[in-house]
Design an enzyme around this catalytic site. Sequence first.
Site, short mmCIF file in Angstrom:
data_model
loop_
_atom_site.label_atom_id
_atom_site.label_comp_id
_atom_site.label_asym_id
_atom_site.label_seq_id
_atom_site.Cartn_x
_atom_site.Cartn_y
_atom_site.Cartn_z
N GLU A 161 0.85 -1.19 0.00
CA GLU A 161 0.00 0.00 0.00
C GLU A 161 0.88 1.24 0.00
O GLU A 161 1.85 1.31 0.74
CB GLU A 161 -0.88 -0.03 1.27
N LYS A 220 8.37 -1.55 -2.39
CA LYS A 220 7.75 -0.80 -1.29
C LYS A 220 8.84 -0.19 -0.39
O LYS A 220 8.81 1.00 -0.05
CB LYS A 220 6.83 -1.73 -0.50
N GLY A 271 12.43 17.01 10.39
CA GLY A 271 12.74 15.59 10.18
C GLY A 271 11.47 14.80 9.95
O GLY A 271 10.41 15.15 10.46
N CYS A 276 6.35 4.51 8.80
CA CYS A 276 6.98 3.77 7.70
C CYS A 276 8.45 4.07 7.46
O CYS A 276 9.25 3.15 7.36
CB CYS A 276 6.21 4.03 6.41
N ARG A 346 3.20 8.16 15.62
CA ARG A 346 4.30 7.19 15.55
C ARG A 346 5.55 7.83 14.94
O ARG A 346 5.49 8.42 13.87
CB ARG A 346 3.87 5.95 14.75
C1 UDX Z 1 4.67 7.40 3.74
C2 UDX Z 1 4.68 7.27 2.21
O1 UDX Z 1 4.50 8.58 1.64
C3 UDX Z 1 3.59 6.32 1.75
O2 UDX Z 1 3.66 6.14 0.36
C4 UDX Z 1 3.79 4.98 2.44
O3 UDX Z 1 2.77 4.08 2.08
C5 UDX Z 1 3.80 5.15 3.95
O4 UDX Z 1 4.80 6.11 4.32
P1 UDX Z 1 3.23 8.72 5.52
O5 UDX Z 1 4.26 8.27 6.50
O6 UDX Z 1 1.79 8.54 5.87
O7 UDX Z 1 3.44 7.99 4.12
O8 UDX Z 1 3.42 10.29 5.25
P2 UDX Z 1 4.34 11.18 4.30
O9 UDX Z 1 3.47 12.20 3.68
O10 UDX Z 1 5.19 10.38 3.40
O11 UDX Z 1 5.27 11.95 5.35
C6 UDX Z 1 6.23 11.27 6.14
C7 UDX Z 1 7.01 12.28 6.97
O12 UDX Z 1 7.86 13.08 6.16
C8 UDX Z 1 6.13 13.24 7.75
O13 UDX Z 1 6.67 13.46 9.03
C9 UDX Z 1 6.19 14.51 6.92
O14 UDX Z 1 5.94 15.67 7.67
C10 UDX Z 1 7.63 14.46 6.44
N1 UDX Z 1 7.87 15.23 5.20
C11 UDX Z 1 7.21 14.90 4.05
C12 UDX Z 1 8.80 16.27 5.21
O15 UDX Z 1 9.42 16.56 6.23
N2 UDX Z 1 9.03 16.95 4.03
C13 UDX Z 1 8.40 16.65 2.86
O16 UDX Z 1 8.67 17.32 1.84
C14 UDX Z 1 7.45 15.59 2.88
P1 ADP Z 2 -0.71 -0.15 10.10
O1 ADP Z 2 -0.30 1.30 10.20
O2 ADP Z 2 0.33 -0.99 9.38
O3 ADP Z 2 -2.08 -0.34 9.57
P2 ADP Z 2 -1.68 -0.58 12.80
O4 ADP Z 2 -0.89 -0.84 14.03
O5 ADP Z 2 -2.46 0.69 12.68
O6 ADP Z 2 -0.65 -0.75 11.58
O7 ADP Z 2 -2.72 -1.78 12.56
C1 ADP Z 2 -2.41 -3.13 12.63
C2 ADP Z 2 -3.61 -3.85 13.25
O8 ADP Z 2 -3.38 -5.26 13.13
C3 ADP Z 2 -3.83 -3.58 14.74
O9 ADP Z 2 -5.13 -3.08 14.94
C4 ADP Z 2 -3.64 -4.96 15.41
O10 ADP Z 2 -4.53 -5.18 16.50
C5 ADP Z 2 -3.97 -5.91 14.26
N1 ADP Z 2 -3.41 -7.25 14.41
C6 ADP Z 2 -2.15 -7.61 14.71
N2 ADP Z 2 -2.02 -8.96 14.73
C7 ADP Z 2 -3.23 -9.47 14.43
C8 ADP Z 2 -3.75 -10.80 14.27
N3 ADP Z 2 -2.97 -11.87 14.42
N4 ADP Z 2 -5.05 -10.94 13.96
C9 ADP Z 2 -5.84 -9.86 13.79
N5 ADP Z 2 -5.42 -8.59 13.91
C10 ADP Z 2 -4.13 -8.38 14.22
#
Ligand code: UDX
Ligand code: ADP
Length: 497
Positions: A161, A220, A271, A276, A346
Site C-alpha cells: 500500500e 515498497k 525531520g 513507515c 508514531r
Molecule cells: C509514507 C509514504 O508517503 C507512503 O507512500 C507509504 O505508504 C507510507 O509512508 P506517511 O508516512 O503517511 O506515508 O506520510 P508522508 O506524507 O510520506 O510523510 C512522512 C514524513 O515526512 C512526515 O513526518 C512529513 O511531515 C515528512 N515530510 C514529508 C517532510 O518533512 N518533508 C516533505 O517534503 C514531505
Molecule cells: P498499520 O499502520 O500498518 O495499519 P496498525 O498498528 O495501525 O498498523 O494496525 C495493525 C492492526 O493489526 C492492529 O489493529 C492490530 O490489532 C492488528 N493485528 C495484529 N495482529 C493481528 C492478528 N494476528 N489478527 C488480527 N489482527 C491483528
Amino acid sequence: MVQVKNICCIGAGYVGGPTCTVIAQMCPEVTVTVVDINEERIRAWNSDQLPIYEPGLQDVVDFCRGKNLFFSTNINEAIKKADIIFISVNTPTKTFGMGKGRAADLKYVEACARQIADVADGYKIVVEKSTVPVRAAEIIRRIFKTSTKPNLSFQVLSNPEFLAEGTAIENLKNPDRILIGGDETPAGQNAIAALSEVYEHWVPKSKIITTNTWSSELSKLAANAFLAQRISSINSISALCEVTGADVGEVAHAIGTDQRIGRPFLQASIGFGGSCFQKDILNLIYICETLSLHEVALYWQQVLDINEYQRRRFASRIVNCLFNTVADKKIALLGFAFKKDTGDTRESSSIYVCKYLMDEGAHLAVYDPKVKKEQIIRDLSHPAISGDNPERVSELVTITSEPYAACENTHALVICTEWDLFKDLDYERIYGKMLKPAFIFDGRRVLDNLHKRLQQIGFQVETIGKKVNPVSSLVYRAASKPACQEQDPTPAKKVKI
Ligand code: UDX
Ligand code: ADP
C-alpha cells in the site's frame, strides 16, 4: 479465474481500515470484512468515533458500513468465507533478539498465516499488504505448505500500500499505481488477475503494475527509502542555508522546477516521522547487512542519521537562542502528530524535540488539534524518551485543549506540525501573553508568509533553513557561542533585544 465475492482483511489499522473501506465503496457487489484481535478498535470502527482520523474516511464508512462493509472480531468466520485475504497487520521494528532495532518483526504476519492455514478450506488468495522484508511471502508460503489439509490451496501475492496518512482516501481513490507481485506460474498469474480485477473497478489497467513477488516487496521498501532520502537531502541543505544566508524554500523551488528532480518531498522540516520511513529504512539496512552489502547499508544509514541530526539541531537552536538555557523556562509546542491531518504520532519528530527540551529541564505546554492527551503522555513516558524517569513527564509537561492557553507565559512557541490552523492564529494576542523577548521557532515553515508581520509584532522568528533574524545572532556570538549556527556580520548596534 476465481470470481471474487468476499474479501477479508486481517488488521483494522491505518492501512487495512481505509484500504478496505475504499474497496467496499468501489466494489459494491463484493462483501468486505475487516477483522482485528483488538475488540476496542473494532467497536470504534462500528461507531461514529472511528479509531483513526483521516479526512473523508467517515463519509465512506457511513456509506458502506452494514451494506457490504463489516468490522468484526470473528476472524475465523471471515477467513473461511473469503476468496481474498489481505494481511494488514503491524510489522514493527524488532525490540529484542537478532536484528534488534533494525529487522522487521514478522510475528504478527506469521500468526495470521498460521491462523489462515488452521481454519481455511478450499482455494484462497492471500495478499501481503503490510510492509514486509523481501522474501517474507516465502514464510507465508512455507506455513501453508506444511498444512496437511487435502483441499487447501493458495496463492500468496504482494500488494503493498502506498497511501500516505492525511491523504489516504484520495491516494486510494486515485493511486499513482497499484503494484501486484506474484508467482510467475499460471496459477500465480491467475491470482494476480483476480486481484487486479478488484482494482480495475476504479483504477485504469495501465496503472496496475505486475511483477514477481520479490520485486513488489522490495519496491515498497525502496519507494519509502527514496522519499525519505529526499527529505534528508533537503534537510541537510537547510543546515547550510542557515549559515550562508540562502533560503531553503527558494533552493527547493529552484531545484524542484528541474523536471528530473521534481517538486514533491522537498519541504525542509524538523525531520520525517510516521510509521513507515524509519522502520522501512532500518529494515532495508538490515537486509543489506545480512547479505554482506555493507556499503549499501551505510548509504541508507546516512538518511536516518541526517534525520536524527535535523531533530537535534532544531532543539539545539531553541536552546541556543534562548540564551543557552531552557531550564525552568516554559515553551509552547504546537503540533504533536507526525504530519498534519492525522492524529498519528508514531515516530513523530515532535516526540524527539520534546525529549531534547525535557533533557534540558524545559517546561512544555503541548497542543495538537487531533492527538489525545493520553497519547502524548504515553509517547513521552516511553523509556526511549524518558529513560527510567517517566515521572518527569508529569512534572514538565502540560497538555492544553486550545493553542492560546499553551502559549501563556512562555518564552517561546515552537511549531512542530504543519497544521493549517497555525497560520491563522491571532499572533498579537499570543505575543501579549508571552514573556519577552518572545521567540517563534517554525520547524515546518508554515509561517513563511508572516515573518514580516510577526517581527513587527515583536517576535524573534527562527525558521528551518533560513536566517530570518540575522541581528539577534550577533548578540549570541558575542557570548562566544555558535548561537543558532548563524554567522551574519550585521553590526551589533542594530540589535533590538
Ligand atoms: C509514507 C509514504 O508517503 C507512503 O507512500 C507509504 O505508504 C507510507 O509512508 P506517511 O508516512 O503517511 O506515508 O506520510 P508522508 O506524507 O510520506 O510523510 C512522512 C514524513 O515526512 C512526515 O513526518 C512529513 O511531515 C515528512 N515530510 C514529508 C517532510 O518533512 N518533508 C516533505 O517534503 C514531505
Ligand atoms: P498499520 O499502520 O500498518 O495499519 P496498525 O498498528 O495501525 O498498523 O494496525 C495493525 C492492526 O493489526 C492492529 O489493529 C492490530 O490489532 C492488528 N493485528 C495484529 N495482529 C493481528 C492478528 N494476528 N489478527 C488480527 N489482527 C491483528
